[in-house]
Write a protein that holds these residues in place. Structure first.
Motif, PDB file in Angstrom:
ATOM      1  N   GLY A   1      63.275  28.033  40.145  1.00  0.00           N
ATOM      2  CA  GLY A   1      63.286  28.539  41.509  1.00  0.00           C
ATOM      3  C   GLY A   1      62.492  27.647  42.435  1.00  0.00           C
ATOM      4  N   GLY A   2      62.088  28.228  43.545  1.00  0.00           N
ATOM      5  CA  GLY A   2      61.340  27.474  44.533  1.00  0.00           C
ATOM      6  C   GLY A   2      60.632  28.405  45.497  1.00  0.00           C
ATOM      7  N   GLY A   3      59.807  27.817  46.347  1.00  0.00           N
ATOM      8  CA  GLY A   3      59.067  28.612  47.307  1.00  0.00           C
ATOM      9  C   GLY A   3      58.250  27.739  48.232  1.00  0.00           C
ATOM     10  N   ALA A   4      57.203  28.335  48.771  1.00  0.00           N
ATOM     11  CA  ALA A   4      56.349  27.639  49.725  1.00  0.00           C
ATOM     12  C   ALA A   4      54.924  28.179  49.605  1.00  0.00           C
ATOM     13  N   SER A   5      53.979  27.387  50.107  1.00  0.00           N
ATOM     14  CA  SER A   5      52.594  27.835  50.133  1.00  0.00           C
ATOM     15  C   SER A   5      51.861  27.211  51.307  1.00  0.00           C
ATOM     16  N   ALA A   6      50.761  27.850  51.663  1.00  0.00           N
ATOM     17  CA  ALA A   6      49.874  27.349  52.718  1.00  0.00           C
ATOM     18  C   ALA A   6      48.501  27.126  52.108  1.00  0.00           C
TER      19      ALA A   6
ATOM     20  N   SER B   1      47.437  22.960  55.482  1.00  0.00           N
ATOM     21  CA  SER B   1      48.586  22.216  54.987  1.00  0.00           C
ATOM     22  C   SER B   1      49.632  23.196  54.496  1.00  0.00           C
ATOM     23  N   PHE B   2      50.887  22.798  54.605  1.00  0.00           N
ATOM     24  CA  PHE B   2      51.997  23.595  54.094  1.00  0.00           C
ATOM     25  C   PHE B   2      52.746  22.775  53.061  1.00  0.00           C
ATOM     26  N   ALA B   3      53.281  23.464  52.038  1.00  0.00           N
ATOM     27  CA  ALA B   3      53.966  22.754  50.963  1.00  0.00           C
ATOM     28  C   ALA B   3      55.211  23.503  50.524  1.00  0.00           C
ATOM     29  N   LEU B   4      56.199  22.741  50.080  1.00  0.00           N
ATOM     30  CA  LEU B   4      57.386  23.282  49.426  1.00  0.00           C
ATOM     31  C   LEU B   4      57.177  23.153  47.925  1.00  0.00           C
ATOM     32  N   LEU B   5      57.530  24.203  47.187  1.00  0.00           N
ATOM     33  CA  LEU B   5      57.278  24.245  45.758  1.00  0.00           C
ATOM     34  C   LEU B   5      58.583  24.362  44.987  1.00  0.00           C
ATOM     35  N   GLY B   6      58.678  23.677  43.886  1.00  0.00           N
ATOM     36  CA  GLY B   6      59.715  23.909  42.903  1.00  0.00           C
ATOM     37  C   GLY B   6      59.096  24.690  41.759  1.00  0.00           C
ATOM     38  N   ASP B   7      59.905  25.181  40.845  1.00  0.00           N
ATOM     39  CA  ASP B   7      59.364  25.929  39.713  1.00  0.00           C
ATOM     40  C   ASP B   7      60.357  25.906  38.564  1.00  0.00           C
ATOM     41  N   ILE B   8      59.894  25.531  37.386  1.00  0.00           N
ATOM     42  CA  ILE B   8      60.682  25.640  36.169  1.00  0.00           C
ATOM     43  C   ILE B   8      59.721  25.976  35.045  1.00  0.00           C
ATOM     44  N   GLY B   9      60.113  26.925  34.190  1.00  0.00           N
ATOM     45  CA  GLY B   9      59.193  27.316  33.139  1.00  0.00           C
ATOM     46  C   GLY B   9      59.768  28.269  32.123  1.00  0.00           C
TER      47      GLY B   9
ATOM     48  N   ASP C   1      54.620  27.221  33.518  1.00  0.00           N
ATOM     49  CA  ASP C   1      55.477  26.662  34.563  1.00  0.00           C
ATOM     50  C   ASP C   1      55.028  25.263  34.943  1.00  0.00           C
ATOM     51  N   TRP C   2      55.987  24.476  35.388  1.00  0.00           N
ATOM     52  CA  TRP C   2      55.701  23.225  36.080  1.00  0.00           C
ATOM     53  C   TRP C   2      56.118  23.440  37.516  1.00  0.00           C
ATOM     54  N   VAL C   3      55.224  23.154  38.457  1.00  0.00           N
ATOM     55  CA  VAL C   3      55.443  23.423  39.873  1.00  0.00           C
ATOM     56  C   VAL C   3      55.344  22.111  40.652  1.00  0.00           C
ATOM     57  N   PRO C   4      56.462  21.366  40.781  1.00  0.00           N
ATOM     58  CA  PRO C   4      56.420  20.164  41.623  1.00  0.00           C
ATOM     59  C   PRO C   4      56.178  20.565  43.075  1.00  0.00           C
TER      60      PRO C   4
ATOM     61  N   GLY D   1      53.302  15.564  42.999  1.00  0.00           N
ATOM     62  CA  GLY D   1      53.519  15.376  41.574  1.00  0.00           C
ATOM     63  C   GLY D   1      53.633  16.663  40.790  1.00  0.00           C
ATOM     64  N   GLY D   2      53.158  17.736  41.333  1.00  0.00           N
ATOM     65  CA  GLY D   2      53.257  19.017  40.650  1.00  0.00           C
ATOM     66  C   GLY D   2      52.078  19.283  39.744  1.00  0.00           C
ATOM     67  N   TYR D   3      52.057  20.459  39.208  1.00  0.00           N
ATOM     68  CA  TYR D   3      50.982  20.874  38.330  1.00  0.00           C
ATOM     69  C   TYR D   3      51.520  21.885  37.334  1.00  0.00           C
ATOM     70  N   GLY D   4      50.841  22.006  36.217  1.00  0.00           N
ATOM     71  CA  GLY D   4      51.208  22.978  35.200  1.00  0.00           C
ATOM     72  C   GLY D   4      50.397  24.249  35.353  1.00  0.00           C
ATOM     73  N   VAL D   5      51.017  25.368  35.014  1.00  0.00           N
ATOM     74  CA  VAL D   5      50.363  26.659  35.163  1.00  0.00           C
ATOM     75  C   VAL D   5      50.603  27.495  33.912  1.00  0.00           C
ATOM     76  N   LEU D   6      49.549  28.098  33.391  1.00  0.00           N
ATOM     77  CA  LEU D   6      49.666  29.125  32.366  1.00  0.00           C
ATOM     78  C   LEU D   6      49.294  30.432  33.043  1.00  0.00           C
ATOM     79  N   ALA D   7      50.195  31.396  33.041  1.00  0.00           N
ATOM     80  CA  ALA D   7      49.920  32.696  33.654  1.00  0.00           C
ATOM     81  C   ALA D   7      49.804  33.761  32.564  1.00  0.00           C
ATOM     82  N   VAL D   8      48.817  34.629  32.703  1.00  0.00           N
ATOM     83  CA  VAL D   8      48.622  35.754  31.807  1.00  0.00           C
ATOM     84  C   VAL D   8      48.618  36.990  32.690  1.00  0.00           C
ATOM     85  N   ARG D   9      49.566  37.908  32.430  1.00  0.00           N
ATOM     86  CA  ARG D   9      49.714  39.086  33.294  1.00  0.00           C
ATOM     87  C   ARG D   9      49.811  40.367  32.482  1.00  0.00           C
ATOM     88  N   HIS D  10      49.375  41.459  33.096  1.00  0.00           N
ATOM     89  CA  HIS D  10      49.575  42.812  32.558  1.00  0.00           C
ATOM     90  C   HIS D  10      50.874  43.342  33.154  1.00  0.00           C
ATOM     91  N   THR D  11      51.800  43.763  32.319  1.00  0.00           N
ATOM     92  CA  THR D  11      53.088  44.247  32.820  1.00  0.00           C
ATOM     93  C   THR D  11      53.001  45.700  33.242  1.00  0.00           C
TER      94      THR D  11
END
Length: 164
Positions: free
Chosen positions: A90-95, A113-121, A136-139, A152-162
């Motif tokens: 997917g994709g998105g944006a951030s400030a 700063s504003f950024a456009l984000l990609g996402d694959i994971g 996820d990898w977030v270019p 260049g993007g960054y890697g993310v490990l997310a831990v969540r309570h469902t």
């Protein structure tokens, strides 16, 4: 004989559907352990495989720091061989709200700063626990400000309570 057949068929269908519902979750809240460290909330949209994830986080060093808020739209696809495992894109944006302090040359800057984000994971929901893990990898492409251009993007490990 037909009654037994249909009874077994219905029982099998109920068993399979209960196993499938045990793998799914509608929302989750937790932490993204990446760049930056963030709080994350993911919500699936109307029982579909599409989700929205929003996050906010902090990053700090001796010369600069920032606070970020952002969101991603993700499409999840199951990996049939492993229960509870999906891949997503997917994709998105951030400030980014940042400040830069260089005491050696007396340079102090504050900006946005504003950024456009990609996402694959990959996204995994444990069957026996209300825990979701994702990697996820977030270019990132910064539109303006401190560090503009492709990040260049960054890697993310997310831990969540469902949550159901």
């Amino acid at each position: 004989m037909k009654k037994i057949y249909y009874t077994l068929l219905v029982a099998f269908g109920l068993m399979v559907s209960s196993q499938l519902s045990a793998q799914e979750y509608t929302s989750a809240i937790g932490a993204r352990l990446g760049y930056p460290l963030s709080i994350s909330y993911k919500q699936f949209l109307g029982g579909s495989s599409n989700a929205i994830e929003v996050f906010g986080g902090l990053r700090g060093f001796s010369t600069y720091s920032w606070f970020t808020v952002g969101g991603l739209y993700q499409i999840h696809k199951p990996i049939p061989d492993v229960d509870g495992l999906q891949w997503d894109f997917g994709g998105g944006a951030s400030a980014y709200f940042w400040n830069f302090k260089n005491n050696f040359v007396g340079d102090n800057s504050v900006g946005t700063s504003f950024a456009l984000l990609g996402d694959i994971g990959l996204d995994y929901k444990f069957e026996s626990a209300p825990v979701n893990l994702s990697v996820d990898w977030v270019p990132t492409f910064f539109i303006n400000g401190f560090g503009s251009g492709f990040g260049g993007g960054y890697g993310v490990l997310a831990v969540r309570h469902t949550l159901k």
